[in-house]
Design a protein around this motif. Structure first.
Motif, PDB file in Angstrom:
ATOM      1  N   UNK A  35       0.810  -1.217   0.000  1.00 54.10           N
ATOM      2  CA  UNK A  35       0.000   0.000   0.000  1.00 54.10           C
ATOM      3  C   UNK A  35       0.849   1.274   0.000  1.00 54.10           C
ATOM      4  N   UNK A  36       2.170   1.125  -0.047  1.00 56.52           N
ATOM      5  CA  UNK A  36       3.032   2.305  -0.086  1.00 56.52           C
ATOM      6  C   UNK A  36       2.854   3.000  -1.437  1.00 56.52           C
ATOM      7  N   UNK A  37       2.708   4.311  -1.404  1.00 56.97           N
ATOM      8  CA  UNK A  37       2.405   5.077  -2.612  1.00 56.97           C
ATOM      9  C   UNK A  37       3.691   5.652  -3.206  1.00 56.97           C
ATOM     10  N   UNK A  38       4.364   4.850  -4.029  1.00 55.45           N
ATOM     11  CA  UNK A  38       5.598   5.312  -4.650  1.00 55.45           C
ATOM     12  C   UNK A  38       5.364   6.488  -5.598  1.00 55.45           C
ATOM     13  N   UNK A  39       4.124   6.668  -6.038  1.00 55.87           N
ATOM     14  CA  UNK A  39       3.825   7.771  -6.953  1.00 55.87           C
ATOM     15  C   UNK A  39       4.067   9.132  -6.303  1.00 55.87           C
ATOM     16  N   UNK A  40       4.142   9.164  -4.968  1.00 54.07           N
ATOM     17  CA  UNK A  40       4.351  10.427  -4.269  1.00 54.07           C
ATOM     18  C   UNK A  40       5.787  10.926  -4.412  1.00 54.07           C
ATOM     19  N   UNK A  41       6.689  10.047  -4.856  1.00 54.21           N
ATOM     20  CA  UNK A  41       8.088  10.434  -5.018  1.00 54.21           C
ATOM     21  C   UNK A  41       8.293  11.143  -6.351  1.00 54.21           C
ATOM     22  N   UNK A  42       9.100  12.189  -6.342  1.00 55.27           N
ATOM     23  CA  UNK A  42       9.424  12.899  -7.577  1.00 55.27           C
ATOM     24  C   UNK A  42      10.829  13.491  -7.458  1.00 55.27           C
TER      25      UNK A  42
END
Length: 353
Positions: free
Chosen positions: A25-32
């Motif tokens: 459930x970790x949201x890797x999309x939050x990384x930029x």
């Protein structure tokens, strides 16, 4: 033992949403990534500074530390985020179709080193920039914490070396002040930084990235590298990335008595990198006066030529340079000039890096 889903539900009910969750459930999309002004440095960092991390940019005097930070601020101000939903959880991501601008702040401790004109020249929108001139170290760190809690995505602290605890300010120079105050206060701040970023991510907010600028100091005694950075050991552990800058040869234009110094070669080294290869090195040309390029410019076209040849994107045959079997230019200077003038070609090569 309780069913794992029941356990997760009970813990989250007691400690708050997303206090515990499954790894899936970790949201890797939050990384930029936050690009700096250097093509070679961005490439070594995998696209730029990683979001949600504490990063140190240290270097000699006049090595362009603040300049890189300003270019990072400008990059953040041109980014946008949006909210997306995954399951029952809503969270923020940076996206091209985002409609919420990211916010950047500059905590300027070194008096007079930032001007509205200089910031604008480096791409900063001064109307959007949160600018702070704190009275002392404690105020600077407290403001940084408040900015982070409010969800400001990018904070630059310029600089750690210039921070002076209030006790030092209130004590006469002739008196002896307590030693070790600065490292202790920074240690507390670093712990708060990690904690509040956890809170932001749990609540679906983009975590804050802090870029702290620091300066070299000479060690007293000891072995190995004679340079260190002030602030104590806690920043060594908090740093996800530490970049070090050193000034190299002068860039001159003209000959003989008409020769004029217009810049310096800046040598960079990634001293620490939790997210990639450490001890990577490189260099770029920085113009400190108007010359071939305007003051404050990094010769990104020259950097890109060197990198593209090294990666095989551009092929060199004698004095000629080719891409996809198509001749681009004869001689490196001509190719660099072409990339300065042809933005679409520049962007295409960057895309292939």
């Amino acid at each position: 033992m309780a069913d794992i889903n029941t356990l997760i539900k009970d813990i989250n009910k007691r400690f708050g949403v997303n206090a515990i969750r499954k790894g899936a459930d970790i949201n890797d999309e939050m990384n930029f990534k936050i690009p700096l002004g250097s093509v070679s440095l961005n490439d070594a960092l995998g696209g730029g500074l990683p979001s949600g991390r504490y990063i140190t940019l240290a270097g000699q005097e006049s090595s362009g530390k603040s300049l890189l930070a300003y270019k990072a601020i400008a990059a953040v101000q041109n980014m946008y985020k949006k909210k997306i939903t995954k399951g029952n959880f809503e969270y923020e991501v940076v996206a091209d179709d985002g409609d919420i601008p990211l916010q950047a702040a500059l905590i300027q401790i070194e008096s007079g080193s930032y001007s509205e004109e200089w910031g604008a020249q480096n791409g900063i929108d001064n109307d959007k920039l949160l600018f702070c001139q704190p009275e002392g170290m404690e105020q600077a760190l407290d403001i940084a914490v408040e900015l982070q809690k409010a969800g400001v995505e990018f904070i630059v602290i310029d600089s750690i070396a210039a921070m002076l605890p209030t006790k030092y300010i209130e004590t006469d120079i002739s008196d002896t002040a307590q030693m070790g105050i600065k490292p202790l206060k920074l240690q507390t701040y670093h712990g708060k930084f990690q904690s509040f970023n956890n809170t932001l991510e749990r609540n679906g907010k983009l975590p804050t990235t802090v870029l702290s600028i620091n300066q070299f100091r000479d060690k007293i005694g000891g072995y190995g590298d004679p340079t260190t950075v002030p602030g104590g050991n806690s920043q060594k552990f908090t740093n996800s990335i530490e970049i070090r800058l050193r000034a190299g040869d002068y860039i001159k234009e003209g000959t003989g008595t008409n020769a004029k110094i217009v810049g310096r070669v800046i040598k960079w080294k990634i001293q620490k990198n939790k997210l990639g290869a450490a001890f990577t090195t490189g260099e770029y040309d920085l113009y400190t006066d108007d010359g071939l390029l305007p003051k404050g410019s990094i010769d990104t076209a020259k950097e890109l030529v060197v990198l593209a040849v090294l990666k095989g994107i551009i092929e060199r045959k004698g004095a000629w340079y080719y891409m996809d079997s198509q001749m681009l230019a004869q001689g490196q200077d001509n190719l660099v000039r072409l990339l300065r003038e042809n933005e679409s070609l520049f962007a295409e090569i960057v895309k292939r890096m």
